[in-house]
Design a protein around this motif. Structure first.
Motif, short mmCIF file in Angstrom:
data_model
loop_
_atom_site.label_atom_id
_atom_site.label_comp_id
_atom_site.label_asym_id
_atom_site.label_seq_id
_atom_site.Cartn_x
_atom_site.Cartn_y
_atom_site.Cartn_z
N ASP A 123 0.57 -1.04 -0.11
CA ASP A 123 -0.05 -0.12 -0.28
C ASP A 123 1.13 1.04 0.29
O ASP A 123 0.48 2.38 -0.39
CB ASP A 123 -0.86 0.40 1.26
N LYS A 124 2.19 1.52 0.39
CA LYS A 124 3.42 2.14 0.36
C LYS A 124 3.97 2.13 -0.80
O LYS A 124 4.82 1.07 -0.80
CB LYS A 124 3.94 2.19 1.33
N LYS A 125 3.54 2.24 -1.76
CA LYS A 125 4.55 2.49 -3.63
C LYS A 125 5.76 2.86 -3.38
O LYS A 125 6.42 2.11 -3.77
CB LYS A 125 3.80 3.45 -4.23
N ASN A 126 6.69 3.68 -2.13
CA ASN A 126 8.17 3.89 -2.13
C ASN A 126 9.04 2.95 -0.68
O ASN A 126 8.06 3.29 0.33
CB ASN A 126 7.95 5.40 -2.47
N LYS A 246 7.87 0.76 -5.42
CA LYS A 246 9.16 1.55 -6.62
C LYS A 246 10.48 1.66 -5.67
O LYS A 246 10.35 1.53 -4.37
CB LYS A 246 8.96 2.63 -7.31
N ILE A 247 11.52 0.35 -6.02
CA ILE A 247 12.88 1.18 -5.18
C ILE A 247 13.78 1.61 -6.25
O ILE A 247 13.68 0.61 -6.83
CB ILE A 247 13.48 -0.42 -4.88
N TYR A 252 8.47 -3.28 -8.86
CA TYR A 252 8.39 -4.70 -8.22
C TYR A 252 7.76 -5.51 -8.24
O TYR A 252 6.44 -4.65 -7.51
CB TYR A 252 10.01 -4.70 -7.18
N SER A 253 7.10 -6.51 -8.34
CA SER A 253 5.89 -6.66 -8.21
C SER A 253 5.40 -7.57 -6.03
O SER A 253 6.40 -7.36 -6.42
CB SER A 253 4.99 -8.43 -8.81
#
Length: 329
Positions: A123-126, A246-247, A252-253
């Protein structure tokens, strides 16, 4: 994540005077959306068939669910590191087949993944990468090699104290296969079981038309990559594009490699066609972990199994037996 909207069932039935028709019901089971389509002589007959199917799904869930405290799977998990547990032949066989798929995929599929530590928040994209020790700790209790079986007594033992098994990546496919077999045994001449995107079909529509499904373009859900006939076969899609992180600007899935604890990348969706939904279910998840090149190579070695992989760049990679008939809605 198996998503039912990957498929559109094209009910192009030409109903003759004998007048069998198509009947469908939607419902929720095993924490997912199901729909069952059957060919029957009347609504009452169809309702009887679908009621039997729902009872069968309930029976399977009560046997294999790791969320139900009374299930045999939960009993295995409660006794991890303690003792062998005797189980029904049906569950024992499912665990045996799961271990075989783990070996086939070099651990990309693993029912002991149920014990993984949840260190990722999708739920936290980064995100930033956890340290290596955190990653290793997250999968410290994962490893199909530590699932011990006794074929003579139908007993299962998890050799590590905090191990758990679960059938989230194979259970709905298994349920679809069992319901299909039950309805065929009751004389249903055609139908489709859709277990939240795990689809198993048999027979034909009234008039002899094949059941057809379309594989949706995950980059544009108003378009499809192809239209496929399902004749006594199953198809399962694993979709990776709705939940992601995103990293360092890499996507990333939400699907985690059970061997490393790391999220996977490179594919948006994987569709697998196979004789059984159980096998297609497990392989769709496995290919998401393995990646497109290794996944296609594996599928090309397996008889009567095909796949379509859509990469994050939008490329379509398919196994050697796939013929795509373009269709857009």
């Amino acid at each position: 994540m198996k998503t039912s909207f990957y498929f559109i069932i094209f009910l192009m039935a030409f109903i003759d005077a004998q007048s069998q028709s198509i009947y469908k019901r939607d419902f929720s089971k095993m924490g997912s959306k199901f729909d069952i389509t059957v060919v029957a002589n009347s609504q009452n007959e169809a309702d009887e068939f679908i009621d039997l199917a729902i009872d069968e799904i309930d029976r399977i869930e009560n046997l294999i669910s790791s969320w139900k405290s009374t299930s045999q799977t939960s009993e295995i998990n409660k006794n991890a590191g303690i003792k062998f547990i005797k189980v029904d032949a049906e569950l024992f066989s499912l665990i045996q087949r799961s271990i075989a798929i783990s070996r086939l995929t070099d651990g990309a599929f693993d029912i002991s993944y149920a014990a993984v530590d949840r260190i990722w928040n999708f739920d936290k994209k980064n995100h930033t990468w956890p340290d290596q020790q955190t990653l290793e700790n997250s999968v410290r209790n994962v490893g199909f090699e530590n699932i011990k079986i006794n074929e003579e007594t139908s007993q299962i033992f998890l050799s590590q104290k905090e191990m758990k098994i679960g059938f989230g990546a194979i259970g709905k496919g298994y349920a679809a296969d069992k319901v299909k077999a039950l309805l065929q045994g009751k004389g249903v001449t055609g139908g489709i079981i859709n277990a939240s995107g795990d689809m198993s079909a048999w027979g034909t529509q009234p008039g002899g038309k094949a059941w057809k499904v379309a594989i949706t373009n995950p980059l544009d859900q108003t378009k499809n990559y192809g239209l496929f006939e399902l004749r006594d076969k199953a198809v399962v899609t694993s979709g990776n594009y709705e939940k992601f992180i995103k990293i360092d600007d890499e996507v990333y899935s939400h699907i985690i490699d059970p061997r490393t604890g790391k999220p996977t990348k490179g594919t948006l969706s994987v569709s697998v066609f196979a004789p059984k939904a159980e096998l297609a279910d497990a392989l769709a998840t496995s290919i998401s972990v393995m990646g497109a090149d290794a996944g296609v190579y594996l599928i090309n070695q397996l008889p009567d199994v095909e796949c379509i992989i859509i990469t994050q760049g939008g490329n379509v990679i398919n196994s050697k037996g796939i013929k795509i008939n373009t269709y857009e809605n």
